[in-house]
Scaffold this motif. Structure first.
Motif, short mmCIF file in Angstrom:
data_model
loop_
_atom_site.label_atom_id
_atom_site.label_comp_id
_atom_site.label_asym_id
_atom_site.label_seq_id
_atom_site.Cartn_x
_atom_site.Cartn_y
_atom_site.Cartn_z
N ALA A 4 0.87 -1.15 -0.06
CA ALA A 4 -0.26 -0.28 0.01
C ALA A 4 1.13 1.44 0.06
CB ALA A 4 -1.07 0.24 1.30
N THR A 5 1.80 1.15 0.89
CA THR A 5 2.64 2.24 0.86
C THR A 5 3.73 2.63 -0.59
OG1 THR A 5 3.21 1.99 2.66
CG2 THR A 5 4.92 3.05 1.60
N LEU A 6 3.67 1.65 -1.62
CA LEU A 6 4.72 1.52 -2.75
C LEU A 6 3.08 1.83 -3.71
CD1 LEU A 6 7.31 -1.78 -3.06
CD2 LEU A 6 7.80 0.93 -2.28
N ASP A 7 2.20 1.57 -3.48
CA ASP A 7 1.52 2.62 -4.37
C ASP A 7 1.07 3.69 -4.50
OD1 ASP A 7 -0.97 1.62 -6.19
OD2 ASP A 7 -2.26 1.92 -4.80
N ALA A 8 1.28 3.89 -2.54
CA ALA A 8 1.07 5.38 -2.89
C ALA A 8 1.91 6.19 -3.18
CB ALA A 8 0.65 5.93 -1.09
N TRP A 13 7.30 11.50 -9.75
CA TRP A 13 7.52 12.99 -8.49
C TRP A 13 8.13 12.34 -6.93
CZ3 TRP A 13 7.98 17.04 -10.33
CH2 TRP A 13 8.17 17.37 -11.71
N ASN A 14 7.67 10.80 -7.14
CA ASN A 14 7.86 10.43 -5.72
C ASN A 14 9.31 9.44 -5.79
OD1 ASN A 14 5.71 11.31 -3.92
ND2 ASN A 14 4.24 9.90 -5.43
N VAL A 15 9.99 9.58 -6.99
CA VAL A 15 11.25 8.64 -6.66
C VAL A 15 12.03 9.12 -5.75
CG1 VAL A 15 13.27 8.04 -7.89
CG2 VAL A 15 11.39 8.42 -9.30
N PRO A 16 12.35 10.25 -5.20
CA PRO A 16 13.20 10.09 -4.33
C PRO A 16 12.59 10.05 -3.50
CG PRO A 16 13.20 12.76 -5.47
CD PRO A 16 12.17 11.50 -6.02
N VAL A 17 11.51 9.97 -3.03
CA VAL A 17 11.19 9.70 -1.67
C VAL A 17 11.28 8.04 -0.92
CG1 VAL A 17 8.97 9.66 -0.20
CG2 VAL A 17 9.34 11.28 -1.45
N ARG A 18 10.59 7.25 -2.63
CA ARG A 18 11.02 5.68 -2.34
C ARG A 18 11.97 5.26 -2.53
NH1 ARG A 18 7.85 6.21 -7.18
NH2 ARG A 18 9.74 5.20 -8.56
N ARG A 22 14.63 3.03 1.08
CA ARG A 22 14.55 2.54 0.63
C ARG A 22 16.00 2.00 1.11
NH1 ARG A 22 15.19 0.82 -4.73
NH2 ARG A 22 13.02 -0.05 -4.60
N TYR A 23 17.15 3.39 1.37
CA TYR A 23 18.33 3.30 1.19
C TYR A 23 18.94 4.33 2.92
CZ TYR A 23 19.08 0.93 -2.45
OH TYR A 23 18.63 0.09 -3.70
N ARG A 24 17.43 4.17 3.43
CA ARG A 24 17.24 5.48 4.76
C ARG A 24 18.64 5.65 5.39
NH1 ARG A 24 12.30 5.37 8.29
NH2 ARG A 24 11.60 6.76 6.67
N SER A 25 19.26 4.71 6.09
CA SER A 25 20.43 5.09 6.96
C SER A 25 21.65 5.40 6.43
CB SER A 25 20.81 3.45 8.00
OG SER A 25 20.53 2.43 6.49
N PHE A 69 7.75 10.65 3.71
CA PHE A 69 7.68 8.69 3.47
C PHE A 69 7.04 8.38 4.80
CE2 PHE A 69 9.21 4.63 3.89
CZ PHE A 69 9.60 4.36 3.11
N ALA A 70 7.88 9.27 5.71
CA ALA A 70 6.78 8.94 7.07
C ALA A 70 5.22 9.23 6.68
CB ALA A 70 7.12 9.31 7.87
#
Length: 92
Positions: A4-8, A13-18, A22-25, A69-70
């Motif tokens: 559901a998160t990936l669908d949203a 435009w949401n490439v940086p958010v994804r 994925r690589y948050r740390s 993202f949160a």
């Protein structure tokens, strides 16, 4: 819920958010390194005497994308739970 998160977050435009999700740390690690490096270079060049907030400007984009993202994750979780409750109510 991850689906559901990936669908949203689908769409260009949401490439940086994804990517940050994925690589948050790693993103926060690179950001901390850039902040430290910028502050060190500014101190060694004589631009600032002891401390500068300019280096921490690297953290702003990562912080904004991380908060986005949160927020999307919370919305997707709420939609998932609402859908689950609707299915359970329909079964009874």
């Amino acid at each position: 819920m991850r689906a559901a998160t990936l669908d949203a977050l689908s769409g260009p435009w949401n490439v940086p958010v994804r990517f940050i999700g994925r690589y948050r740390s790693a993103a926060w690690g690179v950001c901390a390194g850039l902040c430290f490096l910028t502050n060190t270079v500014l101190r060694q060049s004589g631009t600032v005497d002891s401390f500068s907030l300019w280096g921490f400007l690297w953290a702003l984009p990562v912080l904004v994308v991380d908060r986005r993202f949160a927020a999307v994750r919370r919305q997707a979780e709420a939609r998932y739970v609402a859908g689950l409750e609707a299915r359970l109510a329909a079964e009874q």
